[in-house]
Design an enzyme around this catalytic site. Structure first.
Site, short mmCIF file in Angstrom:
data_model
loop_
_atom_site.label_atom_id
_atom_site.label_comp_id
_atom_site.label_asym_id
_atom_site.label_seq_id
_atom_site.Cartn_x
_atom_site.Cartn_y
_atom_site.Cartn_z
N CYS A 36 -23.15 -4.69 -1.41
CA CYS A 36 -22.17 -3.65 -1.03
C CYS A 36 -22.60 -2.29 -1.55
O CYS A 36 -22.46 -1.28 -0.86
CB CYS A 36 -20.78 -4.02 -1.53
SG CYS A 36 -20.70 -4.40 -3.28
N ASP B 239 0.82 -1.22 0.00
CA ASP B 239 0.00 0.00 0.00
C ASP B 239 0.85 1.27 0.00
O ASP B 239 0.37 2.33 0.41
CB ASP B 239 -0.92 -0.02 1.24
CG ASP B 239 -2.10 0.93 1.08
OD1 ASP B 239 -2.41 1.29 -0.06
OD2 ASP B 239 -2.68 1.32 2.11
#
Ligand code: SF4
Ligand code: SF4
Length: 279
Positions: free
Chosen positions: A162, A101
């Site tokens: 979602c 990340d």
């Protein structure tokens, strides 16, 4: 691939891994991202991508599940370093650069092209039995690994839960709108707009947002992570009194090892204040 590499990833704690030739990944990268990657690794040949589970149960709290444990950037990088050591024995003199990340590589696209798991509508990689509760990490290398071209990961079944659960309306047919995502807004520094303030005030978490993960059927009963950094000594909640009187330095001393601490105490105080006003 290389004999023993599966075992090296497993020993590092990865629930799955894959590989993609850099030439296949590069078209998904911006010129600036390519420049950065190629500055670090001038003749990139391949990207290995691995998934590390972090689900540690569902204790009530006001921090996103991913942020309760040790800072995953450091944990995943350290774990990938053990795989890099293994690879260096087979390919001495080549570069193996681990990251999590914090590199120019598009990790999710690398996972998709490497055929790792499924690609959820929530933008996350799904890897049963861990669901979407995974950190991705990559290894960029110039070594001539025998990378097979595999079919990309399939999309999830597309149940749409979602999308319906997203409190900011950040998920939709046009893709993902970062500026409406509560995970982004709760971490955003400085002044928020009135609309952003209202979204954060109505949100139950002061850091992150798990809505699009909690409703995913693949997260109904996720397996617990075997990795102690993500399952032991967790901080599930931060209350105003926990931050009272803390300088930035004292905050870092108290919480600096945790994934929610990298922005410092100011955004947490702001979010707590906004949520208190709403009560
Ligand atoms: S993290 Fe929250 S706000 Fe962001 S896309 Fe998922 S549900 Fe929507
Ligand atoms: S909730 Fe449904 S549509 Fe969203 S990622 Fe999970 S399976 Fe896919």
């Amino acid at each position: 691939m290389i004999p023993g590499l599966d075992a090296a990833f497993a020993a590092a704690g990865a629930a799955g891994w894959g590989a993609v030739a850099y030439g296949r990944l590069a078209p998904a990268m911006s010129p600036a991202a390519r420049e950065r990657a190629e500055e670090a690794c001038p003749c990139p040949a391949a990207v290995l991508v691995a998934a590390f589970p972090y689900y540690a149960g569902n204790r009530p709290g006001n921090l996103s599940l991913y942020a309760r444990g040790r800072d995953y950037h450091a944990v995943v990088t350290a774990r990938l370093n053990t795989v890099c050591s293994f690879l260096k024995e087979h390919y001495p003199g080549y570069l193996f650069l681990p990251a999590a990340d914090n590199s120019p590589l598009p990790e999710r696209e690398a996972a998709r092209l490497a055929g790792l798991g499924m690609m959820g509508w929530n933008g996350l990689v799904i890897l049963p039995p861990y669901g979407t509760y995974l950190f991705l990490g990559t290894i960029l290398t110039d070594a001539p690994l025998p990378v097979e071209e595999v079919p990309p990961s399939p999309d999830c079944p597309g149940c749409g839960r979602c999308v319906s659960a997203c409190p900011g309306g950040a998920l939709g047919p046009d893709g993902f709108a970062l500026e409406r995502c509560l995970s982004h807004l709760t971490q955003k520094k400085g002044e928020l707009t009135e609309k952003e303030n209202a979204l954060v005030a109505a949100h139950p978490l002061v850091w992150g947002c798990d809505f699009c993960q909690r409703v995913c059927p693949f997260n109904d009963h996720p397996a617990l992570s075997p990795l102690p950094e993500f399952t032991c000594g967790l901080v599930a909640r931060v209350a105003p009194e926990d931050l009272e009187g803390l300088t930035n330095r004292a905050f870092q001393e108290k919480y600096g090892a945790y994934a929610f601490a990298w922005r410092g105490p100011a955004v947490l105080r702001r979010n707590l204040e906004l949520q208190k006003k709403k009560e």
